[in-house]
Scaffold this motif. Structure first.
Motif, PDB file in Angstrom:
ATOM      1  N   MET A 192       0.902  -0.967  -0.067  1.00  0.00           N
ATOM      2  CA  MET A 192      -0.019   0.080  -0.116  1.00  0.00           C
ATOM      3  C   MET A 192       0.790   1.338   0.011  1.00  0.00           C
ATOM      4  O   MET A 192       1.972   1.231   0.618  1.00  0.00           O
ATOM      5  N   HIS A 193       0.247   2.011  -0.500  1.00  0.00           N
ATOM      6  CA  HIS A 193       0.998   3.439  -0.671  1.00  0.00           C
ATOM      7  C   HIS A 193       0.355   4.720   0.062  1.00  0.00           C
ATOM      8  O   HIS A 193      -0.896   4.767  -0.025  1.00  0.00           O
ATOM      9  N   PRO A 194       1.035   5.594   0.701  1.00  0.00           N
ATOM     10  CA  PRO A 194       0.280   6.495   1.433  1.00  0.00           C
ATOM     11  C   PRO A 194      -0.242   7.592   0.462  1.00  0.00           C
ATOM     12  O   PRO A 194       0.233   7.712  -0.668  1.00  0.00           O
ATOM     13  N   THR A 195      -1.219   7.991   1.003  1.00  0.00           N
ATOM     14  CA  THR A 195      -2.199   9.145  -0.091  1.00  0.00           C
ATOM     15  C   THR A 195      -1.157  10.335   0.071  1.00  0.00           C
ATOM     16  O   THR A 195      -1.033  10.948  -1.021  1.00  0.00           O
ATOM     17  N   ASN A 196      -0.581  10.619   1.038  1.00  0.00           N
ATOM     18  CA  ASN A 196       0.409  11.786   0.881  1.00  0.00           C
ATOM     19  C   ASN A 196       1.569  11.056   1.789  1.00  0.00           C
ATOM     20  O   ASN A 196       1.785  10.504   2.638  1.00  0.00           O
ATOM     21  N   THR A 197       2.753  11.904   1.459  1.00  0.00           N
ATOM     22  CA  THR A 197       4.042  11.811   2.145  1.00  0.00           C
ATOM     23  C   THR A 197       3.767  12.676   3.369  1.00  0.00           C
ATOM     24  O   THR A 197       2.996  13.847   3.222  1.00  0.00           O
ATOM     25  N   PRO A 198       4.540  12.809   4.307  1.00  0.00           N
ATOM     26  CA  PRO A 198       4.743  13.586   5.415  1.00  0.00           C
ATOM     27  C   PRO A 198       4.528  15.174   5.067  1.00  0.00           C
ATOM     28  O   PRO A 198       4.098  16.011   5.597  1.00  0.00           O
ATOM     29  N   THR A 199       5.098  15.145   3.888  1.00  0.00           N
ATOM     30  CA  THR A 199       5.565  16.700   3.330  1.00  0.00           C
ATOM     31  C   THR A 199       4.394  17.173   2.355  1.00  0.00           C
ATOM     32  O   THR A 199       4.188  18.185   1.997  1.00  0.00           O
ATOM     33  N   GLY A 200       3.298  16.386   2.482  1.00  0.00           N
ATOM     34  CA  GLY A 200       2.084  16.775   1.471  1.00  0.00           C
ATOM     35  C   GLY A 200       2.400  16.394  -0.159  1.00  0.00           C
ATOM     36  O   GLY A 200       1.799  17.395  -0.868  1.00  0.00           O
ATOM     37  N   LEU A 204       2.627  13.917  -3.542  1.00  0.00           N
ATOM     38  CA  LEU A 204       1.915  12.939  -4.072  1.00  0.00           C
ATOM     39  C   LEU A 204       3.035  11.827  -4.404  1.00  0.00           C
ATOM     40  O   LEU A 204       4.265  12.097  -4.489  1.00  0.00           O
ATOM     41  N   ALA A 205       2.369  10.529  -4.066  1.00  0.00           N
ATOM     42  CA  ALA A 205       3.411   9.417  -4.083  1.00  0.00           C
ATOM     43  C   ALA A 205       2.486   8.277  -4.958  1.00  0.00           C
ATOM     44  O   ALA A 205       1.332   7.966  -4.373  1.00  0.00           O
ATOM     45  N   ALA A 206       3.014   7.778  -5.794  1.00  0.00           N
ATOM     46  CA  ALA A 206       2.628   6.409  -6.394  1.00  0.00           C
ATOM     47  C   ALA A 206       0.808   6.553  -6.817  1.00  0.00           C
ATOM     48  O   ALA A 206       0.221   5.700  -6.492  1.00  0.00           O
ATOM     49  N   VAL A 207       0.554   7.838  -7.477  1.00  0.00           N
ATOM     50  CA  VAL A 207      -0.953   7.903  -7.853  1.00  0.00           C
ATOM     51  C   VAL A 207      -1.432   6.927  -8.576  1.00  0.00           C
ATOM     52  O   VAL A 207      -2.468   6.482  -8.648  1.00  0.00           O
ATOM     53  N   GLY A 208      -0.475   6.683  -9.643  1.00  0.00           N
ATOM     54  CA  GLY A 208      -1.032   5.251 -10.417  1.00  0.00           C
ATOM     55  C   GLY A 208      -1.290   4.043  -9.789  1.00  0.00           C
ATOM     56  O   GLY A 208      -2.352   3.462  -9.987  1.00  0.00           O
ATOM     57  N   ASN A 209      -0.476   3.708  -8.688  1.00  0.00           N
ATOM     58  CA  ASN A 209      -1.015   2.582  -7.977  1.00  0.00           C
ATOM     59  C   ASN A 209      -2.151   2.829  -6.926  1.00  0.00           C
ATOM     60  O   ASN A 209      -2.716   1.757  -7.080  1.00  0.00           O
ATOM     61  N   GLN A 210      -2.356   3.979  -6.842  1.00  0.00           N
ATOM     62  CA  GLN A 210      -3.446   4.399  -6.115  1.00  0.00           C
ATOM     63  C   GLN A 210      -4.749   4.036  -6.739  1.00  0.00           C
ATOM     64  O   GLN A 210      -5.738   3.783  -6.331  1.00  0.00           O
ATOM     65  N   MET A 211      -4.661   4.591  -7.870  1.00  0.00           N
ATOM     66  CA  MET A 211      -5.674   4.404  -9.039  1.00  0.00           C
ATOM     67  C   MET A 211      -6.118   2.942  -8.980  1.00  0.00           C
ATOM     68  O   MET A 211      -7.253   2.905  -9.021  1.00  0.00           O
ATOM     69  N   ALA A 218       2.665   7.266 -16.135  1.00  0.00           N
ATOM     70  CA  ALA A 218       2.615   8.608 -16.339  1.00  0.00           C
ATOM     71  C   ALA A 218       2.235   9.121 -14.574  1.00  0.00           C
ATOM     72  O   ALA A 218       2.538  10.115 -14.234  1.00  0.00           O
ATOM     73  N   LEU A 219       1.133   8.451 -14.262  1.00  0.00           N
ATOM     74  CA  LEU A 219       0.552   8.896 -13.021  1.00  0.00           C
ATOM     75  C   LEU A 219       1.827   8.801 -11.858  1.00  0.00           C
ATOM     76  O   LEU A 219       1.846   9.622 -11.025  1.00  0.00           O
ATOM     77  N   ASN A 220       2.546   7.638 -11.978  1.00  0.00           N
ATOM     78  CA  ASN A 220       3.334   7.422 -10.968  1.00  0.00           C
ATOM     79  C   ASN A 220       4.487   8.296 -11.181  1.00  0.00           C
ATOM     80  O   ASN A 220       5.227   8.759  -9.954  1.00  0.00           O
ATOM     81  N   ALA A 221       4.631   8.979 -12.196  1.00  0.00           N
ATOM     82  CA  ALA A 221       5.888  10.296 -12.417  1.00  0.00           C
ATOM     83  C   ALA A 221       5.387  11.128 -11.806  1.00  0.00           C
ATOM     84  O   ALA A 221       6.345  12.157 -11.608  1.00  0.00           O
ATOM     85  N   LEU A 222       4.165  11.351 -11.458  1.00  0.00           N
ATOM     86  CA  LEU A 222       3.862  12.737 -10.717  1.00  0.00           C
ATOM     87  C   LEU A 222       4.574  12.926  -9.218  1.00  0.00           C
ATOM     88  O   LEU A 222       4.201  13.835  -8.674  1.00  0.00           O
ATOM     89  N   THR A 223       5.275  11.827  -8.860  1.00  0.00           N
ATOM     90  CA  THR A 223       5.708  11.631  -7.342  1.00  0.00           C
ATOM     91  C   THR A 223       6.319  12.971  -7.092  1.00  0.00           C
ATOM     92  O   THR A 223       7.293  13.204  -8.049  1.00  0.00           O
ATOM     93  N   GLY A 224       6.251  13.327  -5.906  1.00  0.00           N
ATOM     94  CA  GLY A 224       6.930  14.544  -5.504  1.00  0.00           C
ATOM     95  C   GLY A 224       6.416  16.020  -5.533  1.00  0.00           C
ATOM     96  O   GLY A 224       6.701  17.091  -5.174  1.00  0.00           O
ATOM     97  N   ARG A 225       5.034  15.925  -6.403  1.00  0.00           N
ATOM     98  CA  ARG A 225       4.309  17.132  -6.503  1.00  0.00           C
ATOM     99  C   ARG A 225       3.543  17.377  -5.433  1.00  0.00           C
ATOM    100  O   ARG A 225       3.181  16.384  -4.720  1.00  0.00           O
TER     101      ARG A 225
END
Length: 165
Positions: free
Chosen positions: A1-9, A11-18, A145-152
């Protein structure tokens, strides 16, 4: 499982969350369809009030997910990766078809009390078939592509319309 947000708010692994949201929605729809196979109340005219409530809640959640994708993830991906626009256009067209089915399901469940359970079953079976292909196509074409959004900055819910289940 992936956190919805990292502690700094961020994005992380949005594609996996989808994918997790899709699995949750598919499982919920399968449960509703299975409950349609259970014995109906003595009058046999409509699914139980409880089943109608679950079905309407599912329809609302699916609608929020697709609306969220259209305004969030799809918009962002279309801006950043223009070559995905044809894929996104296909997915948005699917969302419109699904929205039509959801409206019909809601009408059947909240309308005429004489509507037979077979009508509900037919609409939900059609919905399940469309969602199966829609979810797989979307995952195949967009997860990387969604997972590449990590860090935003932001949340997956802002991009996908629902929190991870």
């Amino acid at each position: 499982m992936h956190p919805t947000n990292t502690p700094t708010g961020r994005l992380a692994a949005v594609g996996n969350q989808m994918i997790e949201i899709h699995l949750w929605l598919s499982t919920a729809l399968a449960r509703i369809r299975a409950r349609l196979d259970s014995p109906n109340p003595p009058d046999g005219a409509r699914p139980s009030r409880d089943l109608r409530a679950h079905c309407l809640a599912f329809c609302a959640a699916l609608g929020r997910h697709h609306t969220g994708e259209d305004a969030g993830a799809f918009r962002l991906l279309a801006e950043e990766i223009p070559e995905l626009r044809p894929v996104i256009d296909n997915l948005i067209a699917d969302h419109e078809v699904v929205a039509g089915i959801l409206r019909r399901v809601e009408t059947v469940l909240t309308g005429d009390p004489a509507v037979p359970p077979s009508r509900v079953r037919a609409e939900l079976d059609g919905l399940a078939a469309i969602l199966e292909t829609h979810f797989r196509y979307e995952e195949k074409r967009l997860v990387t592509a969604l997972n590449a959004l990590t860090g935003r900055a932001g949340t997956a819910e802002e991009l996908l319309g629902l929190p991870r289940p």
